[in-house]
Design an enzyme around this catalytic site. Structure first.
Site, mmCIF file in Angstrom:
data_model
loop_
_atom_site.group_PDB
_atom_site.id
_atom_site.type_symbol
_atom_site.label_atom_id
_atom_site.label_comp_id
_atom_site.label_asym_id
_atom_site.label_seq_id
_atom_site.Cartn_x
_atom_site.Cartn_y
_atom_site.Cartn_z
ATOM 1 N N HIS A 21 142.821 64.122 73.242
ATOM 2 C CA HIS A 21 143.180 65.242 72.359
ATOM 3 C C HIS A 21 144.139 66.177 73.095
ATOM 4 O O HIS A 21 144.502 65.900 74.241
ATOM 5 C CB HIS A 21 141.940 65.964 71.828
ATOM 6 C CG HIS A 21 141.033 66.553 72.864
ATOM 7 N ND1 HIS A 21 141.415 67.555 73.715
ATOM 8 C CD2 HIS A 21 139.750 66.274 73.173
ATOM 9 C CE1 HIS A 21 140.409 67.886 74.489
ATOM 10 N NE2 HIS A 21 139.386 67.109 74.197
ATOM 11 N N HIS A 24 143.374 67.124 76.767
ATOM 12 C CA HIS A 24 143.740 66.122 77.786
ATOM 13 C C HIS A 24 145.268 66.056 77.918
ATOM 14 O O HIS A 24 145.808 65.963 79.016
ATOM 15 C CB HIS A 24 143.267 64.712 77.395
ATOM 16 C CG HIS A 24 141.808 64.620 77.057
ATOM 17 N ND1 HIS A 24 141.353 64.093 75.873
ATOM 18 C CD2 HIS A 24 140.716 65.006 77.741
ATOM 19 C CE1 HIS A 24 140.036 64.142 75.862
ATOM 20 N NE2 HIS A 24 139.622 64.693 76.970
ATOM 21 N N CYS A 129 122.593 67.113 82.118
ATOM 22 C CA CYS A 129 123.417 67.171 80.899
ATOM 23 C C CYS A 129 124.302 65.919 80.874
ATOM 24 O O CYS A 129 125.133 65.730 81.769
ATOM 25 C CB CYS A 129 124.281 68.427 80.880
ATOM 26 S SG CYS A 129 125.488 68.372 79.548
ATOM 27 N N CYS A 132 128.129 66.631 80.713
ATOM 28 C CA CYS A 132 128.790 66.947 81.985
ATOM 29 C C CYS A 132 128.541 65.865 83.020
ATOM 30 O O CYS A 132 129.173 65.866 84.073
ATOM 31 C CB CYS A 132 128.255 68.246 82.573
ATOM 32 S SG CYS A 132 128.571 69.683 81.591
ATOM 33 N N CYS A 146 122.952 73.816 78.330
ATOM 34 C CA CYS A 146 124.109 73.624 79.187
ATOM 35 C C CYS A 146 125.214 74.587 78.731
ATOM 36 O O CYS A 146 125.540 74.619 77.545
ATOM 37 C CB CYS A 146 124.605 72.172 79.071
ATOM 38 S SG CYS A 146 126.322 72.001 79.552
ATOM 39 N N HIS A 149 128.174 72.524 76.957
ATOM 40 C CA HIS A 149 127.965 71.736 75.740
ATOM 41 C C HIS A 149 126.986 72.362 74.771
ATOM 42 O O HIS A 149 126.792 71.847 73.665
ATOM 43 C CB HIS A 149 127.521 70.310 76.102
ATOM 44 C CG HIS A 149 128.598 69.562 76.819
ATOM 45 N ND1 HIS A 149 128.728 69.585 78.178
ATOM 46 C CD2 HIS A 149 129.613 68.805 76.349
ATOM 47 C CE1 HIS A 149 129.784 68.871 78.521
ATOM 48 N NE2 HIS A 149 130.337 68.386 77.432
ATOM 49 N N LYS A 299 136.203 76.148 72.294
ATOM 50 C CA LYS A 299 136.877 75.087 73.055
ATOM 51 C C LYS A 299 136.983 73.832 72.202
ATOM 52 O O LYS A 299 136.062 73.466 71.486
ATOM 53 C CB LYS A 299 136.067 74.782 74.312
ATOM 54 C CG LYS A 299 136.780 73.771 75.193
ATOM 55 C CD LYS A 299 135.882 73.211 76.258
ATOM 56 C CE LYS A 299 136.624 72.107 77.012
ATOM 57 N NZ LYS A 299 135.734 71.132 77.587
ATOM 58 N N LYS A 302 135.183 66.931 71.687
ATOM 59 C CA LYS A 302 134.688 65.933 70.753
ATOM 60 C C LYS A 302 133.330 66.352 70.197
ATOM 61 O O LYS A 302 133.070 66.261 69.004
ATOM 62 C CB LYS A 302 134.554 64.599 71.478
ATOM 63 C CG LYS A 302 134.155 63.474 70.575
ATOM 64 C CD LYS A 302 133.795 62.257 71.391
ATOM 65 C CE LYS A 302 133.291 61.148 70.488
ATOM 66 N NZ LYS A 302 132.706 60.076 71.292
HETATM 67 N N1 MSP Z 1 136.002 62.469 83.951
HETATM 68 C C1 MSP Z 1 135.937 63.834 84.259
HETATM 69 C C2 MSP Z 1 136.988 64.219 85.273
HETATM 70 C C3 MSP Z 1 136.920 63.472 86.549
HETATM 71 S S1 MSP Z 1 138.234 63.886 87.610
HETATM 72 C C4 MSP Z 1 137.857 63.217 89.060
HETATM 73 C C5 MSP Z 1 136.161 64.656 82.989
HETATM 74 N N2 MSP Z 1 136.812 64.041 82.000
HETATM 75 S S2 MSP Z 1 137.166 64.668 80.565
HETATM 76 O O1 MSP Z 1 137.616 63.588 79.749
HETATM 77 O O2 MSP Z 1 136.087 65.449 80.063
HETATM 78 O O3 MSP Z 1 138.427 65.494 80.803
HETATM 79 C C6 MSP Z 1 138.377 66.702 81.412
HETATM 80 C C7 MSP Z 1 139.755 67.336 81.469
HETATM 81 O O4 MSP Z 1 140.447 67.271 80.213
HETATM 82 C C8 MSP Z 1 139.645 68.826 81.705
HETATM 83 O O5 MSP Z 1 139.394 69.196 82.988
HETATM 84 C C9 MSP Z 1 140.981 69.263 81.228
HETATM 85 O O6 MSP Z 1 141.920 68.911 82.172
HETATM 86 C C10 MSP Z 1 141.140 68.459 79.972
HETATM 87 N N3 MSP Z 1 140.554 69.157 78.819
HETATM 88 C C11 MSP Z 1 139.559 68.694 77.999
HETATM 89 N N4 MSP Z 1 139.356 69.599 77.002
HETATM 90 C C12 MSP Z 1 140.185 70.640 77.143
HETATM 91 C C13 MSP Z 1 140.574 71.729 76.329
HETATM 92 N N5 MSP Z 1 140.011 72.028 75.191
HETATM 93 N N6 MSP Z 1 141.633 72.475 76.751
HETATM 94 C C14 MSP Z 1 142.341 72.166 77.876
HETATM 95 N N7 MSP Z 1 142.011 71.144 78.636
HETATM 96 C C15 MSP Z 1 140.792 70.503 78.480
HETATM 97 O O7 MSP Z 1 135.779 65.799 82.967
#
Ligand code: MSP
Length: 629
Positions: A21, A24, A129, A132, A146, A149, A299, A302
């Site tokens: 999304h 990411h 959690c 996380c 949490c 979440h 925020k 998903k």
């Molecule tokens: N897999 C772990 C990260 C491991 S790194 C060694 C993880 N993955 S995640 O799919 O949840 O992605 C996290 C990252 O996606 C966040 O840290 C951020 O960079 C990005 N984002 C996910 N949701 C977000 C928003 N709503 N806004 C901005 N970025 C965020 O955590």
């Protein structure tokens, strides 16, 4: 040995239980933009991204789809690769934690740490959690949930392997204090130092296979797999050759930037440095945590079902404008609100009006009035002034980019573009051609050269459209990219296409995908619904900061008939002194809740827009306890 010109930057590796999304996409585009700027300045650059494929979430998603975890990962990874391709992401390597080289390397590191006594077995109980993929202590939970979440985690007691993280606590505090660039921005650094005021526990790094089988088997105990974070964080080392290709590894390590979202600050700024210390490796130069993309102040995620898929936006508005918007609208370290309306406003004002108009206007005027690009034959004060700003602009832009102030860098470029539009308005070359063609030529050359310069600086953010534009502008290849006067006078120029057609808000874009509404419908309420809320004025009596919570203040308020205590998330916007004695508006009949162990009996009203928050109050002075209707 890493030399000063090698530049290694990373994104988090994304969980494959989720479709990509714009949250990411933001981190990945930011990394891509930085990589492009650094490549353009000649740095030897390596940009790493990828996916995090192990863990309970993936195992659960696969089992509910009736497929194996590996099949699930193989299907999901395609969405990430496709998304990044469509978003113009030019990464150097895409790691999957199921890559065999990664699995082997993680096992080698684990064995080494185990042999050196850095890992031990122990029975432990904690709140886990799944969202996380980590344990929380009771103290870290908010109302038993949490904080990320908003779900109550499961209490789990089991024998596991632990990494001796606690012994590195004092060293880490000292390191963070002595290396001001290590955690950025400053607010995140303070948050981590606040977290480290409490005793640090050892880190659980395993799961019994009986509970989670989808992971990397521990080399010293086949009944266990490694915990998702230990596996995931090591990707930053294994992808560049650790521990078997040390020559390649040492060329890139330490990383210049780990870009992350603020949700994974603890894992990156506490777990990761201690793991590296135990391995015996230097720490990354900077871990930069950006804010969140929010929808209606929540925020995007998903689990909250409010995601905006980047590709839906790209299909409607084009990749360059999506990249521009995401880079332009999130200020360093702060949260940003996403709405289609804000997107269109930004697009129309800066891309369609300021930049797009300048481009089509200048080229059209040259084509209409000259057979070839004119010369700047008579530069006067205005032109000299423009040349001075044009010479400074690349330097300031690169400086801001190197400090990750991308929003401000773009602001600077667009302000320059606006100044050129203003110059055109003042000098009116369309009139000048009738009286003084040489002078008109000077104005048009100056504007065209300024456009080229701005475009060159914007290229890392909008590579496709800008490349298209730059390919039409004839230049003297002998001159450097940022040198003034690179546009070739005397060369012919083609008409350029409209780069950013204006979006008419009243016309619904036909390509808008029905599956992903970009804006949610607001439900209507009746007057009876509203009457249920008891709003009253209250006077603020005392205010204190809530320990270890950067956002929270504890207030005692006078409601006229009684005193109450409330906890409010306004500490980043108001200091206690600013609030004492003020009359505010509160919801008085809200069910009490406990926040960070403190009872909160009401909620104050505040307005928030573009990150700015203002408490609501009355225009005239009024006693506490006045009913608001
Ligand atoms: N897999 C772990 C990260 C491991 S790194 C060694 C993880 N993955 S995640 O799919 O949840 O992605 C996290 C990252 O996606 C966040 O840290 C951020 O960079 C990005 N984002 C996910 N949701 C977000 C928003 N709503 N806004 C901005 N970025 C965020 O955590």
């Amino acid at each position: 040995m890493k030399n000063s010109d090698s530049f290694f930057l990373t994104t988090p590796i994304y969980y494959v239980n989720d479709m990509p999304h714009i949250g990411h996409a933001y981190t990945t585009i930011l990394a891509d933009v930085l990589a492009r700027y650094h490549r353009a300045r000649g740095a030897d650059t390596f940009f790493l991204t990828g996916v995090d494929e192990h863990g309970q979430k993936v195992q659960q998603a696969a089992s509910s789809a009736g497929i194996t975890p590996q099949e699930h990962c193989d299907r999901m990874v395609v969405h990430f690769r496709e998304a990044w391709e469509k978003l113009g992401i030019n990464y150097d390597f895409f790691i999957r934690t199921t890559d065999q080289f990664h699995i082997d390397a993680v096992r080698q590191v684990l064995q080494n740490l185990y042999d050196r006594g850095e890992i031990y077995q122990h029975e432990y109980g904690g709140y886990y959690c799944v969202g996380c993929e980590r344990f929380y202590t009771q103290k870290e939970l908010v109302d038993g949930k949490c904080p990320q979440h908003l779900k109550a985690p499961d209490f789990i007691k089991e024998k596991n392997y632990f990494f001796r993280m606690s012994k590195y606590q004092d060293w880490l505090v000292d390191y963070i204090q002595k290396n001001p660039d290590f955690i950025q921005p400053e607010s995140r650094k303070n948050e981590v130092l606040g977290f480290l005021k409490n005793p640090l526990s050892d880190l659980c790094i395993s799961r019994p296979k009986a509970r989670l089988s989808w992971g990397i088997e521990l080399p010293f105990d086949a009944e266990y797999v490694t915990y998702v974070w230990f596996d995931a964080l090591l990707n930053y080392l294994t992808a560049i050759g650790y521990p078997n290709d040390l020559k390649r590894f040492e060329h890139w390590w330490p990383a210049n930037y780990h870009l992350i979202g603020k949700d994974i600050v603890t894992t990156h700024c506490v777990y990761w440095p201690t793991i590296l210390k135990a391995i015996g490796l230097p720490l990354p130069k900077t871990i930069f945590a950006h804010g969140w993309w929010m929808i209606d102040e929540t925020k995007m995620s998903k689990s909250l079902k409010n995601i905006v898929k980047p590709l839906d936006l790209v299909d409607v508005y084009g990749v360059d404008s999506v990249r521009y918007f995401l880079m332009r609208d999130m200020m360093l370290g702060q949260d940003a609100n996403f709405s289609e309306e804000i997107f269109i406003k930004r697009y129309n004002s800066e891309l369609a009006n300021d930049f797009g108009n300048l481009a089509s206007r200048v080229v059209t005027l040259i084509k209409r009035n000259f057979t070839a690009i004119p010369e700047a034959a008579q530069p006067g004060n205005d032109e000299i002034e423009i040349q001075v700003s044009a010479r400074k602009l690349p330097q300031t832009t690169h400086q801001l980019i190197s400090e990750l102030r991308v929003t401000e860098a773009l602001e600077g470029i667009i302000t320059f573009v606006r100044s050129i539009n203003k110059y055109m308005e003042v000098r009116q070359p369309w009139q000048l051609v009738k009286t003084d063609k040489t002078e008109a030529g000077t104005v048009l050359y100056t504007a065209l050269e300024s456009l080229r310069l701005a475009a060159t600086l914007l290229e890392p953010v909008m590579p496709t459209k800008i490349k298209e534009l730059l390919s039409i502008l004839p230049v003297d290849e002998q001159k450097q990219e940022f040198a003034w006067g690179r546009i070739k006078s005397g060369a012919t120029i083609e008409q350029i296409p409209i780069l950013f057609p204006r979006i008419d808000k009243s016309v619904k874009t036909s390509a808008e995908p029905p599956s992903a509404p970009l804006k949610k419908e607001e439900p209507l309420i009746t007057i009876d619904d509203f009457a249920k809320v008891k709003l009253t004025t209250a006077t603020v009596l005392t205010v204190e900061k809530v320990p270890d919570a950067t956002k929270l203040l504890k207030l005692t308020i006078d409601l006229g008939t009684e005193k109450r205590q409330i906890v409010a998330g306004i500490a980043e916007h108001y200091s206690p002194e600013q609030l004492i004695g003020k009359t505010i508006i509160v919801v008085a009949n809200l069910q009490p809740v406990t926040i960070r162990g403190i009872k909160s009996e009401g909620m104050l009203l505040a307005a928030k827009k573009d990150g700015k928050l203002t408490l609501l109050s009355s225009i005239d002075s009024i006693e506490p306890g006045a009913k608001i209707s």
